[in-house]
Motif scaffolding. Structure first.
Motif, PDB file in Angstrom:
ATOM      1  N   VAL A 193      28.497  44.120  35.089  1.00 18.86           N
ATOM      2  CA  VAL A 193      29.372  45.174  34.563  1.00 18.86           C
ATOM      3  C   VAL A 193      30.400  45.591  35.613  1.00 18.86           C
ATOM      4  O   VAL A 193      31.584  45.804  35.294  1.00 18.86           O
ATOM      5  CB  VAL A 193      28.540  46.380  34.080  1.00 18.86           C
ATOM      6  N   ARG A 194      29.981  45.709  36.873  1.00 19.74           N
ATOM      7  CA  ARG A 194      30.929  46.105  37.915  1.00 19.74           C
ATOM      8  C   ARG A 194      32.049  45.073  38.065  1.00 19.74           C
ATOM      9  O   ARG A 194      33.184  45.436  38.380  1.00 19.74           O
ATOM     10  CB  ARG A 194      30.204  46.314  39.243  1.00 19.74           C
ATOM     11  N   ARG A 195      31.737  43.796  37.853  1.00 20.87           N
ATOM     12  CA  ARG A 195      32.772  42.763  37.970  1.00 20.87           C
ATOM     13  C   ARG A 195      33.824  42.862  36.865  1.00 20.87           C
ATOM     14  O   ARG A 195      34.932  42.357  37.020  1.00 20.87           O
ATOM     15  CB  ARG A 195      32.122  41.371  37.940  1.00 20.87           C
ATOM     16  N   LEU A 196      33.476  43.499  35.756  1.00 19.27           N
ATOM     17  CA  LEU A 196      34.436  43.631  34.660  1.00 19.27           C
ATOM     18  C   LEU A 196      35.660  44.438  35.075  1.00 19.27           C
ATOM     19  O   LEU A 196      36.751  44.265  34.513  1.00 19.27           O
ATOM     20  CB  LEU A 196      33.769  44.309  33.456  1.00 19.27           C
ATOM     21  N   ALA A 197      35.507  45.325  36.049  1.00 16.69           N
ATOM     22  CA  ALA A 197      36.617  46.197  36.462  1.00 16.69           C
ATOM     23  C   ALA A 197      37.808  45.412  36.978  1.00 16.69           C
ATOM     24  O   ALA A 197      38.947  45.906  36.942  1.00 16.69           O
ATOM     25  CB  ALA A 197      36.130  47.173  37.533  1.00 16.69           C
ATOM     26  N   ALA A 198      37.588  44.183  37.461  1.00 16.18           N
ATOM     27  CA  ALA A 198      38.683  43.388  38.030  1.00 16.18           C
ATOM     28  C   ALA A 198      39.471  42.626  36.975  1.00 16.18           C
ATOM     29  O   ALA A 198      40.502  42.009  37.304  1.00 16.18           O
ATOM     30  CB  ALA A 198      38.118  42.400  39.054  1.00 16.18           C
ATOM     31  N   ILE A 199      39.041  42.637  35.712  1.00 18.91           N
ATOM     32  CA  ILE A 199      39.701  41.807  34.689  1.00 18.91           C
ATOM     33  C   ILE A 199      40.935  42.457  34.074  1.00 18.91           C
ATOM     34  O   ILE A 199      41.984  41.812  33.974  1.00 18.91           O
ATOM     35  CB  ILE A 199      38.679  41.422  33.591  1.00 18.91           C
ATOM     36  N   PRO A 200      40.894  43.733  33.626  1.00 20.16           N
ATOM     37  CA  PRO A 200      42.064  44.313  32.954  1.00 20.16           C
ATOM     38  C   PRO A 200      43.339  44.236  33.803  1.00 20.16           C
ATOM     39  O   PRO A 200      43.333  44.585  34.985  1.00 20.16           O
ATOM     40  CB  PRO A 200      41.643  45.769  32.707  1.00 20.16           C
ATOM     41  N   ASN A 201      44.406  43.743  33.177  1.00 22.12           N
ATOM     42  CA  ASN A 201      45.746  43.647  33.775  1.00 22.12           C
ATOM     43  C   ASN A 201      45.850  42.613  34.905  1.00 22.12           C
ATOM     44  O   ASN A 201      46.903  42.506  35.543  1.00 22.12           O
ATOM     45  CB  ASN A 201      46.207  45.006  34.317  1.00 22.12           C
ATOM     46  N   THR A 203      45.608  39.217  34.675  1.00 23.85           N
ATOM     47  CA  THR A 203      46.319  38.018  34.214  1.00 23.85           C
ATOM     48  C   THR A 203      46.886  38.283  32.820  1.00 23.85           C
ATOM     49  O   THR A 203      46.436  39.212  32.124  1.00 23.85           O
ATOM     50  CB  THR A 203      45.378  36.800  34.150  1.00 23.85           C
ATOM     51  N   PRO A 204      47.839  37.471  32.377  1.00 25.19           N
ATOM     52  CA  PRO A 204      48.387  37.678  31.030  1.00 25.19           C
ATOM     53  C   PRO A 204      47.337  37.571  29.925  1.00 25.19           C
ATOM     54  O   PRO A 204      47.462  38.218  28.885  1.00 25.19           O
ATOM     55  CB  PRO A 204      49.443  36.573  30.908  1.00 25.19           C
ATOM     56  N   ASP A 205      46.308  36.748  30.131  1.00 25.82           N
ATOM     57  CA  ASP A 205      45.296  36.563  29.084  1.00 25.82           C
ATOM     58  C   ASP A 205      44.039  37.398  29.344  1.00 25.82           C
ATOM     59  O   ASP A 205      42.948  37.065  28.882  1.00 25.82           O
ATOM     60  CB  ASP A 205      44.921  35.087  28.959  1.00 25.82           C
ATOM     61  N   TRP A 206      44.187  38.519  30.059  1.00 30.85           N
ATOM     62  CA  TRP A 206      43.008  39.307  30.422  1.00 30.85           C
ATOM     63  C   TRP A 206      42.216  39.800  29.217  1.00 30.85           C
ATOM     64  O   TRP A 206      40.971  39.884  29.300  1.00 30.85           O
ATOM     65  CB  TRP A 206      43.388  40.476  31.334  1.00 30.85           C
ATOM     66  N   PRO A 207      42.851  40.136  28.063  1.00 24.83           N
ATOM     67  CA  PRO A 207      42.020  40.584  26.928  1.00 24.83           C
ATOM     68  C   PRO A 207      41.027  39.510  26.471  1.00 24.83           C
ATOM     69  O   PRO A 207      39.872  39.825  26.152  1.00 24.83           O
ATOM     70  CB  PRO A 207      43.044  40.893  25.826  1.00 24.83           C
ATOM     71  N   GLU A 208      41.475  38.232  26.462  1.00 27.72           N
ATOM     72  CA  GLU A 208      40.568  37.153  26.071  1.00 27.72           C
ATOM     73  C   GLU A 208      39.431  36.999  27.076  1.00 27.72           C
ATOM     74  O   GLU A 208      38.268  36.806  26.692  1.00 27.72           O
ATOM     75  CB  GLU A 208      41.336  35.832  25.951  1.00 27.72           C
ATOM     76  N   GLN A 209      39.758  37.113  28.369  1.00 27.05           N
ATOM     77  CA  GLN A 209      38.722  36.996  29.392  1.00 27.05           C
ATOM     78  C   GLN A 209      37.706  38.135  29.289  1.00 27.05           C
ATOM     79  O   GLN A 209      36.490  37.922  29.385  1.00 27.05           O
ATOM     80  CB  GLN A 209      39.359  36.999  30.785  1.00 27.05           C
TER      81      GLN A 209
END
Length: 446
Positions: A193-201, A203-209
């Motif tokens: 869960v803590r690693r999820l914080a690095a995904i939003p914004n 990369t351009p495809d961050w919602p899919e990731q």
């Protein structure tokens, strides 16, 4: 002399670039006294601010020096290994002196105690747990299930509100949920869960990731509720993914042990929260199985096991139990460590590798790292040099991690090479390259 390391293989053992540079300076016979080697060990005395006694156990590359350095191997241990690699005639064969023989005897006694302890752990594992142990396990299971219920509600809220809602959330948004899982004794999920914080914004495809990672978490919570209906291997896997860690004795008692001639195809060292993490990839030359040795170093302490990339050794490895066993630990080293000179393992088509990954994920959908052994792929880069790839003979390509790989291109000369990498999150991280039978790790020249 039967010590067959190359300089590159020795330098790959260095804990940092400073130790490697200092070790190079000591790789000359003029710095050494009372050098010698036997079938079991290599030793010598190095004159520095004092006379330091250096010894290396050849079967494991475990080393010890009387100097005050906390690094392992220290520059003196690297120096004597580099001397053995470049000037074999300078190190005569002989019987170990007392200070070496005593150290070897202590290591052998420690190994014997560990084997006896592992045997006792195996016997204990076959016995039914005591009433107090069963009660503790039942209490933890109830606590974890409550934590998973809260996680599922949180996941449902995220999807219902839309992923765009997390774009402006601070790190504390993710940390709060991670802390709740930690309190529920689901420590591995806390990390995910803590690693999820690095995904939003990012990369351009961050919602899919992000959606893919949330889906894996949701699948994990559902699967855990059905664990009584799953095969034993998957039940073991799920518990490990939730946070039921196993110690070495438990792994030896419950995991599969495989004896093989293991080829060390490469290593990845990364900075962790309180130290470093090392992933060492091995390929079984007889079984065709891969194995991942995961080690941790805290507060500058050395890793427990040493491996020489590009070398092979007969070993017993014991895998962590699971639906698709991947992580393993060394149970026993049986043969000599030597540079590999045979046919390197690998696939000729990138599609075959991706099909292997897909098949593996069908057995264990939460795996994050895969060993890629590829024959005859050519390194290339985009017109602006910003993106790098390896391409097979069919024209299929995989992207490489990192900024540039000019050294890899120089090694290949623009021609196909045998290539080893770690595949994760749709990108390939180089582990090593073989040109004309010679192995070269990333970032090192011939």
């Amino acid at each position: 002399m039967d010590i067959l390391f190359t300089s590159d293989q020795v330098l790959a053992l260095a804990p940092d670039s400073g130790s490697a540079a200092a070790g190079k300076k000591l790789g000359s016979a003029k710095h050494w006294k009372n050098l010698g080697h036997s079938a079991e060990a290599l030793w010598g005395e190095c004159q520095g601010s004092a006379l330091y006694q250096v010894k290396v156990e050849l079967a494991s590359l475990a080393s010890h020096c009387s100097c005050p350095s906390h690094k392992l191997p220290c520059k003196h241990c690297l120096g004597v290994l580099l001397l053995a690699a470049t000037d074999k005639a300078a190190i005569p064969t002989g019987e170990p002196p007392e200070w070496v023989a005593t150290w070897l005897a202590k290591r052998q006694a420690s190994s014997t105690r560990k084997q006896e302890k592992a045997s006792q752990a195996a016997e204990t594992a076959e016995q039914a747990p005591s009433a107090s142990q069963a009660k503790t396990a039942e209490k933890r299971l109830a606590n974890v299930k409550k934590g998973l219920d809260r996680l599922e509600l949180w996941l449902n809220d995220l999807v219902r509100q839309g992923l765009a809602s997390v774009q402006t959330q601070p790190a504390s948004f993710w940390e709060h949920q991670a802390a709740r899982l930690r309190d529920a004794q689901a420590g591995t999920l806390d990390t995910r869960v803590r690693r999820l914080a690095a995904i939003p914004n990012a990369t351009p495809d961050w919602p899919e990731q992000l959606l893919a990672e949330l889906g894996k978490l949701a699948l994990l919570t559902h699967a855990f509720r059905l664990e009584d209906q799953l095969e034993p291997g998957m039940r073991e896997e799920l518990r490990l993914l939730i946070g039921w860690n196993l110690n070495q004795d438990e792994v030896n008692a419950r995991g599969e042990t495989l004896r093989d001639d293991w080829l060390v195809v490469g290593q990845v060292i990364e900075e962790a929260e309180r130290g470093k993490t090392q992933r060492t990839w091995l390929s079984g030359l007889n079984s065709g199985r891969s194995a991942l040795i995961l080690q941790f170093s805290f507060a500058g302490q050395p890793f427990g096991e040493s491996f020489v990339p590009g070398a092979h050794q007969e070993m017993d490895l014991t895998y962590w139990p699971g639906a698709y066993p991947q992580r393993a630990q060394v149970r026993a080293r049986l043969g000599e460590i030597a540079p590999f000179q045979g046919t390197w393992p690998g696939l000729s088509a990138i599609d075959d590798f991706l099909n292997q990954v897909a098949s593996t994920l069908g057995s264990q959908p939460w795996l994050e790292h895969f060993l890629a052994c590829l024959h005859a792929v050519t390194p290339l880069y985009s017109a602006d040099g910003a993106a790098w790839f390896v391409k097979d003979s069919s024209g299929h390509a995989l992207p490489l991690a990192g900024g540039d790989h000019w050294q890899l291109l120089a090694l290949s000369g623009g021609y196909p090479v045998d290539f080893f990498g770690e595949w994760s999150n749709g990108i390939l991280r180089p582990l090593g390259t073989v040109v004309a039978g010679q192995y070269t790790p990333p970032g090192r020249e011939n």
